[in-house]
Motif scaffolding. Sequence first.
Motif, short mmCIF file in Angstrom:
data_model
loop_
_atom_site.label_atom_id
_atom_site.label_comp_id
_atom_site.label_asym_id
_atom_site.label_seq_id
_atom_site.Cartn_x
_atom_site.Cartn_y
_atom_site.Cartn_z
N TYR A 32 0.86 -1.10 0.15
CA TYR A 32 -0.16 -0.07 -0.03
C TYR A 32 0.75 1.12 0.05
N GLY A 33 0.39 2.28 -0.38
CA GLY A 33 1.11 3.64 -0.36
C GLY A 33 0.57 4.59 0.17
N CYS A 34 -0.52 5.33 -0.48
CA CYS A 34 -1.08 6.56 -0.26
C CYS A 34 -2.44 6.57 1.05
N LYS A 35 -2.91 5.27 0.74
CA LYS A 35 -4.24 5.25 1.45
C LYS A 35 -5.28 6.03 1.27
N ALA A 36 -5.03 6.57 0.20
CA ALA A 36 -6.18 7.74 -0.36
C ALA A 36 -6.82 7.41 -1.77
N ALA A 38 -5.17 6.89 -4.54
CA ALA A 38 -4.57 7.76 -5.85
C ALA A 38 -3.37 6.49 -6.22
N CYS A 39 -2.82 5.97 -5.51
CA CYS A 39 -1.51 5.28 -6.01
C CYS A 39 -1.75 3.89 -6.78
N GLN A 40 -3.08 3.55 -6.24
CA GLN A 40 -3.48 1.98 -6.60
C GLN A 40 -2.47 0.72 -6.33
N SER A 41 -1.76 0.92 -5.48
CA SER A 41 -0.51 -0.20 -4.96
C SER A 41 -1.33 -1.09 -4.01
N CYS A 42 -2.72 -0.76 -3.56
CA CYS A 42 -3.43 -1.58 -2.67
C CYS A 42 -4.35 -2.54 -3.60
N VAL A 43 -4.10 -2.67 -4.61
CA VAL A 43 -5.11 -3.45 -5.43
C VAL A 43 -5.43 -4.71 -4.95
N ALA A 71 -8.02 -1.57 -1.85
CA ALA A 71 -8.41 -2.03 -0.60
C ALA A 71 -8.52 -0.99 0.53
N CYS A 72 -7.89 0.18 0.09
CA CYS A 72 -7.98 1.29 1.15
C CYS A 72 -9.06 1.95 0.90
N GLN A 73 -9.77 1.61 -0.08
CA GLN A 73 -11.12 2.49 -0.35
C GLN A 73 -12.51 1.69 -0.05
S1 FES Z 1 -3.08 2.85 -0.70
FE1 FES Z 1 -2.75 4.16 -2.49
S2 FES Z 1 -4.75 3.62 -3.74
FE2 FES Z 1 -4.95 2.21 -1.73
#
Ligand code: FES
Length: 328
Positions: A32-36, A38-43, A71-73
């Motif tokens: 995960y990255g931004c938790k917002a 935006a980065c799509q790293s938590c797919v 996952a963060c959304q």
């Molecule tokens: S952690 Fe960046 S989109 Fe989910």
Amino acid sequence: MFDLKIKNNRVTCRPGETVLDALLRENINIPYGCKAGACQSCVVQSLDAKPPAKAQGGLKDTLKSSGHFLACQCHPEQPMTLKLSKEAASFVDGRVAVNEPLNRNTQLLIIDINDADRYRAGQFVNLQRSDGLTRSYSIANIPHASGTLEFHIRRLPGGRFSTWVHEELKVGDSIPVSEPQGHCFYLPDRKEQGLLLIGTGTGLAPLAGILADALSHGHSGPIRLFHGSREHEDLYRVNEMRELAEHHPNFSYTPCISSGDAPEGFTQGRVHDAALSAQADLVSWRVFLCGHPDMVKSAQKQAYLKGARLADIYCDAFVVSAEQAPSA
Ligand code: FES
């Protein structure tokens, strides 16, 4: 409360909790990255239940239709069986070619990469540490010209990834790089159009890439770059941009300082105020806004009010992860 099944684990997602938070609480290793959003790293992928629409915002249609989501959304609306999806992130290994300072807190990172043609100046990728820690960075060069990707990595207070890049990552190290993402890049379709580029801090990275791309395509319209920071020591590539402006009559460069007295050759004030007050209007201009989210949001509104079409305003707001303070 809904149960999440993942491999041999069963995790209960509590009320108000996201899937990402629930998995992290149970020490399940998920990038995960931004938790917002935006980065799509938590797919991740749902193998049964349809994910909520909000959790699929910004994903490609191909990913949505196969049950992938952020996952963060995601606040689950029913039980789900999940698969951590390395394929969705689609990482390839790059190799560090250069890692050296650009200024007192920003590192130039250049990565050798195969298939550099897939990447465009100004897009962003996710870079990943071996433990899965992932961060998004914008591409500052024209990848196909050199077979490399160039990034500007600002050290953030408490930033685990940026501190690792500054202190531990070495030339020759291997580093996973995601497929390119984002739509903030130059298209050579209307070369006579004016380009207004406004960035704060390492927002210069995508703008430098877009500028190089535009010049390499013989862009004939005016190109105006405004780069801002609080103090002039936090700007970089000032001389390089000034030299470019000397050699390209249609390109101008304005470095801006928002705090204290600006030295000679620098403009005092917030970068978007300086940039937008210098423009009578932005009718038929293309505008690129990169860096601090507050600047991007405010400048986007002002650019629109000055006549730029929303479709001609490209935004790349640098959302940082919850553990980090926003950069300038
Ligand atoms: S952690 Fe960046 S989109 Fe989910």
